[in-house]
Design a protein around this motif. Structure first.
Motif, PDB file in Angstrom:
ATOM      1  N   GLU A   6      -3.453   6.585  -1.237  1.00 50.12           N
ATOM      2  CA  GLU A   6      -3.556   5.801  -0.010  1.00 50.12           C
ATOM      3  C   GLU A   6      -2.447   6.119   0.989  1.00 50.12           C
ATOM      4  N   TYR A   9      -3.095   9.501   2.697  1.00 48.80           N
ATOM      5  CA  TYR A   9      -4.101   9.406   3.758  1.00 48.80           C
ATOM      6  C   TYR A   9      -3.502   8.754   5.002  1.00 48.80           C
ATOM      7  N   ARG A  10      -2.754   7.676   4.815  1.00 43.48           N
ATOM      8  CA  ARG A  10      -2.145   6.959   5.932  1.00 43.48           C
ATOM      9  C   ARG A  10      -1.139   7.843   6.666  1.00 43.48           C
ATOM     10  N   ALA A  46      -7.612   5.674   3.703  1.00 47.24           N
ATOM     11  CA  ALA A  46      -6.439   4.944   3.215  1.00 47.24           C
ATOM     12  C   ALA A  46      -6.816   3.511   2.847  1.00 47.24           C
ATOM     13  N   TRP A 151      -4.144  -2.136   6.622  1.00 43.21           N
ATOM     14  CA  TRP A 151      -3.503  -1.456   5.504  1.00 43.21           C
ATOM     15  C   TRP A 151      -2.229  -2.165   5.071  1.00 43.21           C
TER      16      TRP A 151
END
Length: 153
Positions: A6, A9-10, A46, A151
């Motif tokens: 995650e 991806y972020r 994410a 997120w």
């Protein structure tokens, strides 16, 4: 290569958005558009990886490819977005970006993207590629910010 998580991806999405901005300022519109769309894809991924550990652990496989609409549907299915008016706004923004973006854009020249956007009515006599690319970047940036807030929850 190690598994992507995650945070990857972020962080990658943030970098792609920053790179898209640089390209936009240099009027490299095709590259800017492609990377801004990639940033949206990264943030949606994410959210999925953060909120469904089965993806992160490999028990599930994400079968969406690079389809932003399907990624948004997965995020919605996870209940991350809740049910509110801002959700409609985010969904509408993702739908617009998805209509104008594809992973295959990485191979296209600016003139080809401009031709395709012309056929879609995004570019025309009264609207330049520069202004269309700027608005597109702003939409991607707004989506990124909304996903970033989700997120961080």
């Amino acid at each position: 290569m190690a598994a992507i998580g995650e945070a990857d991806y972020r962080n990658g999405a943030r970098e792609r958005l920053d790179e898209a901005f640089v390209l936009l300022r240099q009027e490299h519109f095709a590259g800017s558009v492609y990377l801004a769309g990639r940033a949206v894809e990264g943030m949606l991924r994410a959210l999925i990886w953060k909120n469904d550990r089965d993806y992160a652990t490999g028990r599930k496989s994400l079968d969406t490819g690079h389809d932003l609409r399907l990624l948004l549907t997965r995020v919605q299915d996870l209940g991350v977005l809740g049910e509110s008016r801002p959700l409609e706004s985010l969904a509408a923004s993702v739908q617009k970006v998805a209509r104008l973006w594809s992973n295959n854009m990485r191979f296209l020249s600016t003139s080809r993207v401009q031709s395709e956007w012309f056929a879609m009515g995004e570019v025309g006599r009264k609207r330049t590629m520069k202004s269309a690319a700027q608005e597109y970047y702003e939409s991607c940036s707004a989506i990124f910010k909304r996903c970033e807030a989700l997120w961080q929850r």
